[in-house]
Enzyme design. Structure first.
Site, mmCIF file in Angstrom:
data_model
loop_
_atom_site.group_PDB
_atom_site.id
_atom_site.type_symbol
_atom_site.label_atom_id
_atom_site.label_comp_id
_atom_site.label_asym_id
_atom_site.label_seq_id
_atom_site.Cartn_x
_atom_site.Cartn_y
_atom_site.Cartn_z
ATOM 1 N N GLY A 147 -9.218 -17.148 14.241
ATOM 2 C CA GLY A 147 -9.334 -15.781 14.370
ATOM 3 C C GLY A 147 -10.084 -15.089 13.170
ATOM 4 O O GLY A 147 -9.597 -13.969 13.355
ATOM 5 N N ILE A 180 1.075 -1.656 -0.237
ATOM 6 C CA ILE A 180 0.049 0.228 0.089
ATOM 7 C C ILE A 180 0.947 1.221 0.644
ATOM 8 O O ILE A 180 0.363 2.388 -1.159
ATOM 9 C CB ILE A 180 -1.001 -0.067 0.675
ATOM 10 C CG1 ILE A 180 -1.853 -1.210 1.132
ATOM 11 C CG2 ILE A 180 -2.015 1.425 1.774
ATOM 12 C CD1 ILE A 180 -2.768 -1.028 2.317
ATOM 13 N N ALA A 236 3.749 -1.800 10.212
ATOM 14 C CA ALA A 236 2.958 -2.559 10.304
ATOM 15 C C ALA A 236 3.358 -4.432 10.314
ATOM 16 O O ALA A 236 3.899 -4.553 9.257
ATOM 17 C CB ALA A 236 1.852 -2.855 10.514
ATOM 18 N N ILE A 262 10.582 1.320 12.800
ATOM 19 C CA ILE A 262 9.490 2.507 13.321
ATOM 20 C C ILE A 262 10.302 1.983 15.383
ATOM 21 O O ILE A 262 10.030 3.124 15.677
ATOM 22 C CB ILE A 262 8.676 2.133 12.769
ATOM 23 C CG1 ILE A 262 8.089 0.878 13.198
ATOM 24 C CG2 ILE A 262 8.173 2.777 11.921
ATOM 25 C CD1 ILE A 262 6.330 0.528 13.401
ATOM 26 N N GLY A 317 9.779 -5.426 2.603
ATOM 27 C CA GLY A 317 8.907 -3.676 2.034
ATOM 28 C C GLY A 317 9.792 -4.245 0.613
ATOM 29 O O GLY A 317 10.952 -4.658 1.310
ATOM 30 N N ILE A 337 -7.897 -22.795 -0.910
ATOM 31 C CA ILE A 337 -8.604 -21.915 -0.334
ATOM 32 C C ILE A 337 -9.005 -22.334 1.759
ATOM 33 O O ILE A 337 -9.545 -24.080 1.839
ATOM 34 C CB ILE A 337 -10.155 -21.757 -0.308
ATOM 35 C CG1 ILE A 337 -10.662 -21.633 -1.770
ATOM 36 C CG2 ILE A 337 -11.453 -21.587 0.000
ATOM 37 C CD1 ILE A 337 -11.379 -21.336 -2.476
ATOM 38 N N VAL A 348 -5.673 -12.372 -0.793
ATOM 39 C CA VAL A 348 -6.038 -13.866 -1.660
ATOM 40 C C VAL A 348 -5.783 -13.388 -2.617
ATOM 41 O O VAL A 348 -5.415 -14.159 -3.976
ATOM 42 C CB VAL A 348 -7.127 -13.938 -1.043
ATOM 43 C CG1 VAL A 348 -8.267 -13.053 -1.437
ATOM 44 C CG2 VAL A 348 -7.770 -15.091 -1.396
ATOM 45 N N TYR A 397 -3.715 -9.879 15.662
ATOM 46 C CA TYR A 397 -3.347 -8.146 14.672
ATOM 47 C C TYR A 397 -4.744 -7.721 14.622
ATOM 48 O O TYR A 397 -4.451 -5.978 14.682
ATOM 49 C CB TYR A 397 -3.913 -8.992 13.491
ATOM 50 C CG TYR A 397 -3.609 -7.770 12.490
ATOM 51 C CD1 TYR A 397 -2.840 -7.121 12.146
ATOM 52 C CD2 TYR A 397 -5.247 -8.006 11.995
ATOM 53 C CE1 TYR A 397 -2.805 -6.111 11.151
ATOM 54 C CE2 TYR A 397 -4.985 -6.951 10.650
ATOM 55 C CZ TYR A 397 -3.756 -5.978 10.275
ATOM 56 O OH TYR A 397 -3.438 -5.139 9.051
HETATM 57 N N1 LIG Z 1 -3.033 -4.796 2.743
HETATM 58 C C1 LIG Z 1 -4.726 -4.977 3.071
HETATM 59 O O1 LIG Z 1 -5.461 -5.350 2.946
HETATM 60 C C2 LIG Z 1 -4.485 -4.029 3.917
HETATM 61 C C3 LIG Z 1 -5.739 -3.957 5.301
HETATM 62 C C4 LIG Z 1 -6.017 -3.421 6.212
HETATM 63 C C5 LIG Z 1 -5.089 -3.102 7.086
HETATM 64 N N2 LIG Z 1 -3.759 -2.842 6.038
HETATM 65 C C6 LIG Z 1 -2.642 -1.934 6.864
HETATM 66 O O2 LIG Z 1 -1.807 -1.350 5.604
HETATM 67 C C7 LIG Z 1 -1.086 -1.074 5.875
HETATM 68 C C8 LIG Z 1 0.345 -1.541 4.940
HETATM 69 O O3 LIG Z 1 0.306 -3.031 4.412
HETATM 70 P P1 LIG Z 1 0.492 -3.723 3.444
HETATM 71 O O4 LIG Z 1 -0.800 -4.556 2.642
HETATM 72 O O5 LIG Z 1 1.260 -2.729 2.324
HETATM 73 O O6 LIG Z 1 1.368 -4.199 3.707
HETATM 74 P P2 LIG Z 1 3.486 -4.851 4.149
HETATM 75 O O7 LIG Z 1 3.849 -6.004 4.637
HETATM 76 O O8 LIG Z 1 3.223 -4.867 2.142
HETATM 77 O O9 LIG Z 1 3.745 -2.979 4.432
HETATM 78 C C9 LIG Z 1 3.800 -3.424 5.389
HETATM 79 C C10 LIG Z 1 5.500 -2.541 5.319
HETATM 80 O O10 LIG Z 1 6.027 -1.728 6.853
HETATM 81 C C11 LIG Z 1 7.285 -2.348 6.598
HETATM 82 N N3 LIG Z 1 7.781 -2.886 8.362
HETATM 83 C C12 LIG Z 1 7.503 -3.654 9.369
HETATM 84 N N4 LIG Z 1 7.745 -3.757 10.217
HETATM 85 C C13 LIG Z 1 8.270 -2.272 10.303
HETATM 86 C C14 LIG Z 1 9.068 -2.285 10.910
HETATM 87 N N5 LIG Z 1 9.162 -1.785 12.519
HETATM 88 N N6 LIG Z 1 9.778 -0.248 10.534
HETATM 89 C C15 LIG Z 1 9.586 0.445 10.032
HETATM 90 N N7 LIG Z 1 8.818 -0.912 8.285
HETATM 91 C C16 LIG Z 1 8.345 -2.001 9.109
HETATM 92 C C17 LIG Z 1 7.571 -3.428 6.064
HETATM 93 O O11 LIG Z 1 8.920 -3.473 5.728
HETATM 94 C C18 LIG Z 1 6.596 -2.681 4.825
HETATM 95 O O12 LIG Z 1 7.610 -1.829 3.884
HETATM 96 C C19 LIG Z 1 -0.216 -1.851 7.097
HETATM 97 O O13 LIG Z 1 -0.734 -1.614 8.684
HETATM 98 C C20 LIG Z 1 -1.176 -2.823 7.602
HETATM 99 O O14 LIG Z 1 -2.067 -3.310 9.113
HETATM 100 C C21 LIG Z 1 -3.388 -3.381 5.193
#
Ligand SMILES: NC(=O)c1ccc[n+]([C@@H]2O[C@H](COP(=O)([O-])OP(=O)(O)OC[C@H]3O[C@@H](n4cnc5c(N)ncnc54)[C@H](O)[C@@H]3O)[C@@H](O)[C@H]2O)c1
Length: 311
Positions: free
Chosen positions: A271, A12, A77, A55, A36, A205, A189, A146
């Protein structure tokens, strides 16, 4: 405006970075690259600052102080329900200690606002059928670790606003999908099945396939994050209001790809909530946001992009 994007090298995050640049913001990506990838943001590298940093560390505070951002978009995250169930400690460390570190930094630097990625699919838990699509006035009641860290994060944001006046917007995202999502992780998915179809491998699935989610295209989500810098307060759901089952996702990718992939049902995941659809009335009202990509179109764009990328 100077904007820190934590997790900016993630799925994202990379789309948010693109949207911020379009709107002429000065972008600082802070990411530890645990999930990432630099290639996710390679096209933007000449125009952004990228800092490798955890972070949860003291280093984050020093780096943020040097940048002195106007806004923070906090996406970094541990982002998987399955991982949180296996390793709740990691989940708490990244998602809660990381958040508090960032909030303290925002407080110290008098940031204008923090925009946070909450999770609409997990913070409300299993809601009764008449409460679908979910509105923001429902109580938060996570049923995974989570979901619990994301739900607790929202409470932290509320209290930082109450005690220290730090403005926030917690965007409660549906299931985000689109190009660059990791197909090898334990969630996502659409990415996982797209990869299986491209490589003619078996799709699995969890459970009978009737579990539903509200799927939102990554570009719609990125647009909302940038809109929320200046508008919107409290929790705002970002969804389409439409429920799609895992079986339907499989069928739609089958149509978009014009291929077949073997299908197998395995044990349901602990969960996991059963049904999710998120109302976007508040997002329309406060942000002026509504999704522009429907699922058919988004699936097609995702399949084409990932096939080209050769995942
Ligand atoms: N993908 C979804 O459907 C979805 C839905 C709801 C919420 N979210 C939230 O959106 C955000 C982004 O999700 P995403 O799908 O892009 O996930 P992602 O795993 O692709 O991105 C998370 C990024 O955070 C970085 N990261 C993790 N731990 C870290 C740390 N300790 N210090 C610095 N960087 C760190 C990772 O390297 C990665 O680049 C997250 O907070 C996730 O919980 C995602």
């Amino acid at each position: 405006m100077k904007v820190i994007v934590t997790g900016g090298a993630g799925f994202i995050g990379s789309h948010v970075v693109g949207e911020l640049l379009e709107k002429k913001h000065e972008v600082y990506v802070i990411d530890d690259f645990s999930s990432g990838k630099l290639e996710n943001i390679s096209e933007y590298l000449p125009f952004i600052n990228v800092i490798c940093c955890d972070i949860t560390s003291c280093e984050y505070r020093k780096i943020a102080k040097r940048i002195c951002p106007d806004y923070v978009i906090h996406l970094a995250a541990q982002a998987s329900v399955a991982v949180s169930q296996k390793d709740p400690f990691l989940d708490v460390k990244t998602n809660l200690l990381g958040l508090v570190n960032i909030l303290e930094s925002c407080r110290e630097l008098s940031c204008k606002k923090i925009v946070f990625a909450a999770s609409g699919g997990t913070i409300y838990g299993d809601v009764p059928e008449d409460n679908l699509p979910i509105t923001e006035d429902l109580p938060l009641k996570a049923c995974s670790f989570y979901g619990l860290t994301k739900m607790t994060s929202v409470h932290y944001l509320e209290l930082y606003k109450k005690h220290f006046g730090l403005d926030y917007c917690a965007l409660a995202l549906g299931n985000v999908y689109g190009p660059k999502q990791d197909p090898y992780g334990e969630s996502g998915v659409v990415a996982i099945f797209t990869n299986k179809f491209i490589n003619n491998e078996e799709c699995r699935i969890n459970g009978d396939g009737s579990v539903t989610r509200d799927y939102v295209y990554c570009k719609d989500i990125a647009r909302a994050f940038v809109m929320a810098l200046e508008k919107g307060h409290g929790i705002i759901n970002l969804g389409t209001g439409v429920e799609t089952s895992v079986t339907q996702v499989y069928e739609m990718i089958k149509i978009a790809s014009g291929r077949t992939a073997p299908l197998r049902h395995v044990a349901p995941l602990p969960g996991e909530v059963k049904r999710v659809a998120l109302s976007n009335s508040k997002a329309k009202l406060e942000l002026g946001w509504e999704p522009q990509f429907d699922f058919n179109n988004g699936i097609k764009l995702t399949y084409e992009a990932e096939e080209k990328r050769g995942i």
